[in-house]
Scaffold this motif. Structure first.
Motif, short mmCIF file in Angstrom:
data_model
loop_
_atom_site.label_atom_id
_atom_site.label_comp_id
_atom_site.label_asym_id
_atom_site.label_seq_id
_atom_site.Cartn_x
_atom_site.Cartn_y
_atom_site.Cartn_z
N SER A 43 0.86 -1.17 0.00
CA SER A 43 0.00 0.00 0.00
C SER A 43 0.90 1.23 0.00
CB SER A 43 -0.87 0.02 1.25
OG SER A 43 -1.56 1.26 1.33
N ILE A 44 0.65 2.12 -0.93
CA ILE A 44 1.41 3.37 -1.00
C ILE A 44 0.57 4.43 -0.29
CG2 ILE A 44 2.61 5.01 -2.48
CD1 ILE A 44 3.63 1.99 -2.53
N ASN A 45 0.84 4.59 1.00
CA ASN A 45 0.14 5.56 1.84
C ASN A 45 -1.39 5.41 1.79
OD1 ASN A 45 2.60 6.83 2.65
ND2 ASN A 45 2.65 7.81 0.64
N ASP A 46 -1.86 4.18 1.58
CA ASP A 46 -3.29 3.87 1.49
C ASP A 46 -4.00 4.62 0.36
OD1 ASP A 46 -3.02 2.02 3.50
OD2 ASP A 46 -3.95 3.26 5.04
N ASN A 47 -3.22 5.11 -0.62
CA ASN A 47 -3.81 5.78 -1.78
C ASN A 47 -3.92 4.86 -2.98
OD1 ASN A 47 -4.04 8.37 -0.56
ND2 ASN A 47 -1.84 8.65 -0.84
N ASN A 48 -2.97 3.97 -3.14
CA ASN A 48 -2.95 3.04 -4.25
C ASN A 48 -1.97 1.91 -3.93
OD1 ASN A 48 -1.18 5.58 -5.04
ND2 ASN A 48 -0.16 3.78 -5.86
N PRO A 49 -2.11 0.78 -4.62
CA PRO A 49 -1.19 -0.32 -4.39
C PRO A 49 -0.01 -0.26 -5.37
CG PRO A 49 -2.94 -1.10 -5.77
CD PRO A 49 -3.23 0.35 -5.46
N ALA A 50 1.02 -1.03 -5.04
CA ALA A 50 2.13 -1.26 -5.95
C ALA A 50 2.44 -2.75 -5.91
CB ALA A 50 3.34 -0.43 -5.55
N MET A 51 2.41 -3.37 -7.06
CA MET A 51 2.66 -4.81 -7.18
C MET A 51 4.05 -5.02 -7.77
SD MET A 51 0.29 -7.59 -9.22
CE MET A 51 0.70 -7.06 -10.89
N LEU A 52 4.77 -5.97 -7.20
CA LEU A 52 6.13 -6.25 -7.65
C LEU A 52 6.28 -7.75 -7.87
CD1 LEU A 52 9.04 -4.96 -7.96
CD2 LEU A 52 9.41 -5.69 -5.60
N ARG A 53 6.89 -8.12 -9.00
CA ARG A 53 7.17 -9.54 -9.25
C ARG A 53 8.34 -9.97 -8.38
NH1 ARG A 53 6.57 -13.18 -13.74
NH2 ARG A 53 5.82 -11.48 -15.01
N VAL A 54 8.21 -11.14 -7.79
CA VAL A 54 9.28 -11.72 -6.98
C VAL A 54 9.45 -13.17 -7.42
CG1 VAL A 54 8.86 -10.20 -5.01
CG2 VAL A 54 7.67 -12.40 -5.12
N SER A 55 10.44 -13.82 -6.85
CA SER A 55 10.66 -15.23 -7.15
C SER A 55 9.48 -16.05 -6.66
CB SER A 55 11.94 -15.70 -6.45
OG SER A 55 12.01 -17.11 -6.47
N PRO A 56 9.06 -17.05 -7.42
CA PRO A 56 7.98 -17.91 -6.94
C PRO A 56 8.35 -18.64 -5.64
CG PRO A 56 8.39 -18.29 -9.28
CD PRO A 56 9.47 -17.38 -8.78
N GLU A 57 9.64 -18.73 -5.35
CA GLU A 57 10.10 -19.37 -4.11
C GLU A 57 10.03 -18.41 -2.92
OE1 GLU A 57 12.13 -19.79 -7.04
OE2 GLU A 57 11.00 -21.63 -7.37
#
Length: 131
Positions: A43-57
């Motif tokens: 959550s970016i200051n409860d204004n919007n989300p930010a999604m990030l790809r990470v390793s499936p592990e």
């Protein structure tokens, strides 16, 4: 290619504050979907989300609820320039294996922000704030 599929995971979703940006660009809703379980969400200051790809592990990796929209290629830039700073477009893998364009967060944006991956999506997170 006159249209592209765009996966959105936050305020561009139906009924949320920036949906108008998609509609103004001539986009139309295709379907609700989920990502492959290789993302984390903040959550970016409860204004919007930010999604990030990470390793499936990554033990915190989850499948994130998204909406897939059909966006005219010519209108895609108008949507992206109106996105909050630190959000950009990248390729997102959906749970069915389809790869589409999607809104993702830049890693620098996430410093000091609240991780909300356990909620599985922005709508679930904002609903928790209203309780």
């Amino acid at each position: 290619m006159d249209h592209v599929k765009l996966a959105v995971n936050g305020t561009l979703m139906r009924g949320l504050p920036l949906e108008k940006n998609l509609l103004d660009a001539g986009a139309f809703f295709l379907r609700e979907a989920a990502t492959a379980p290789c993302y984390r969400l903040w959550s970016i200051n409860d204004n919007n989300p930010a999604m990030l790809r990470v390793s499936p592990e990554d033990p915190a990796a989850v499948s994130v609820a998204v909406e897939v929209w059909q966006v005219p290629a010519a209108g895609l830039a108008s949507v992206l320039v109106k996105e909050p700073e630190g959000l950009s477009v990248g390729k997102v893998t959906l749970s069915d294996g389809e790869v589409v364009l999607g809104v993702i967060g830049e890693p620098e944006l996430l410093h000091g922000m609240k991780e909300i991956s356990s909620f599985g999506g922005w709508r679930n997170y904002i609903a928790s704030l209203e309780q």
